[in-house]
Scaffold this motif. Structure first.
Motif, PDB file in Angstrom:
ATOM      1  N   LYS A 126      11.369  14.384   8.110  1.00 41.03           N
ATOM      2  CA  LYS A 126      12.708  13.578   7.903  1.00 41.03           C
ATOM      3  C   LYS A 126      12.468  12.912   6.567  1.00 41.03           C
ATOM      4  CE  LYS A 126      11.742   9.659  10.336  1.00 41.03           C
ATOM      5  NZ  LYS A 126      12.528   8.564  10.874  1.00 41.03           N
ATOM      6  N   ASP A 127      13.313  12.248   6.144  1.00 42.04           N
ATOM      7  CA  ASP A 127      13.385  11.387   4.977  1.00 42.04           C
ATOM      8  C   ASP A 127      13.118  10.240   5.205  1.00 42.04           C
ATOM      9  OD1 ASP A 127      14.853  13.343   3.239  1.00 42.04           O
ATOM     10  OD2 ASP A 127      16.719  12.737   4.174  1.00 42.04           O
ATOM     11  N   LEU A 128      12.232   9.569   4.197  1.00 40.29           N
ATOM     12  CA  LEU A 128      11.934   8.235   4.254  1.00 40.29           C
ATOM     13  C   LEU A 128      12.729   7.259   3.443  1.00 40.29           C
ATOM     14  CD1 LEU A 128       9.508   6.312   4.977  1.00 40.29           C
ATOM     15  CD2 LEU A 128       8.788   6.579   2.731  1.00 40.29           C
ATOM     16  N   GLY A 156       0.720  -1.280  -0.015  1.00 42.78           N
ATOM     17  CA  GLY A 156       0.072   0.149  -0.049  1.00 42.78           C
ATOM     18  C   GLY A 156       0.763   1.071  -0.032  1.00 42.78           C
ATOM     19  N   MET A 157       0.382   2.288   0.369  1.00 45.60           N
ATOM     20  CA  MET A 157       1.060   3.749   0.413  1.00 45.60           C
ATOM     21  C   MET A 157       1.444   3.893   1.812  1.00 45.60           C
ATOM     22  SD  MET A 157      -1.725   5.976  -1.904  1.00 45.60           S
ATOM     23  CE  MET A 157      -2.772   6.345  -0.437  1.00 45.60           C
ATOM     24  N   VAL A 158       2.841   4.497   1.663  1.00 46.25           N
ATOM     25  CA  VAL A 158       3.621   4.802   3.026  1.00 46.25           C
ATOM     26  C   VAL A 158       3.719   6.546   2.922  1.00 46.25           C
ATOM     27  CG1 VAL A 158       5.608   4.476   4.297  1.00 46.25           C
ATOM     28  CG2 VAL A 158       4.629   2.557   3.127  1.00 46.25           C
ATOM     29  N   THR A 197       9.799  -1.787   6.126  1.00 47.20           N
ATOM     30  CA  THR A 197       9.081  -2.041   7.719  1.00 47.20           C
ATOM     31  C   THR A 197       7.865  -1.805   7.844  1.00 47.20           C
ATOM     32  OG1 THR A 197      11.658  -1.764   8.323  1.00 47.20           O
ATOM     33  CG2 THR A 197       9.900  -1.709  10.116  1.00 47.20           C
ATOM     34  N   GLN A 198       7.549  -0.138   7.429  1.00 44.91           N
ATOM     35  CA  GLN A 198       6.056  -0.111   7.642  1.00 44.91           C
ATOM     36  C   GLN A 198       5.158  -1.086   6.794  1.00 44.91           C
ATOM     37  OE1 GLN A 198       5.203   4.129   7.297  1.00 44.91           O
ATOM     38  NE2 GLN A 198       7.115   4.812   7.832  1.00 44.91           N
ATOM     39  N   CYS A 199       5.582  -1.677   5.927  1.00 44.34           N
ATOM     40  CA  CYS A 199       4.635  -2.325   5.312  1.00 44.34           C
ATOM     41  C   CYS A 199       4.684  -4.218   5.788  1.00 44.34           C
ATOM     42  CB  CYS A 199       4.758  -2.563   3.658  1.00 44.34           C
ATOM     43  SG  CYS A 199       4.576  -1.057   2.863  1.00 44.34           S
ATOM     44  N   ARG A 200       5.452  -4.214   7.090  1.00 42.82           N
ATOM     45  CA  ARG A 200       5.451  -5.440   7.459  1.00 42.82           C
ATOM     46  C   ARG A 200       6.409  -6.148   6.996  1.00 42.82           C
ATOM     47  NH1 ARG A 200      -0.377  -7.233   7.912  1.00 42.82           N
ATOM     48  NH2 ARG A 200       0.866  -9.053   7.870  1.00 42.82           N
ATOM     49  N   GLY A 201       7.635  -5.681   6.200  1.00 40.03           N
ATOM     50  CA  GLY A 201       8.610  -6.566   5.781  1.00 40.03           C
ATOM     51  C   GLY A 201       8.182  -7.360   4.497  1.00 40.03           C
TER      52      GLY A 201
END
Length: 89
Positions: free
Chosen positions: A22-24, A14-16, A31-35
């Motif tokens: 700060k930078d992404l 999905g979208m993050v 990590t935010q997409c559960r790996g």
């Protein structure tokens, strides 16, 4: 809000959102997409980026080397699309 898309074999595609302060990085986004899922190939991720003229270029990234500290992490930009392909068995 600014965001990137993470598609393919991750835990939750999905979208993050890119934080305003700060930078992404690629590691942060995955990590935010559960790996990367067990079916995903973390050696052949693709990042697609479109420039101001509308030209899209894609480059392959060995995410496994980034996780191990053997390669530099990527700073993502608004509109980037990260694709994690299926691992060939």
């Amino acid at each position: 809000p600014k965001f990137v898309r993470v598609l393919g074999h991750v835990g939750s595609p999905g979208m993050v959102d890119i934080p305003p302060d700060k930078d992404l990085t690629l590691i942060d986004a995955i990590t935010q997409c559960r790996g990367v899922s067990r079916l995903g190939d973390d050696r052949k991720l693709t990042i697609s980026r479109t420039d101001e003229e509308g030209n899209t270029r894609a480059f392959e990234v060995n995410f496994k080397k980034i996780k191990r500290g053997e390669a530099k992490d990527y700073t993502l930009e608004e509109g980037d699309v990260i694709y994690v392909p299926e691992r060939l068995i």
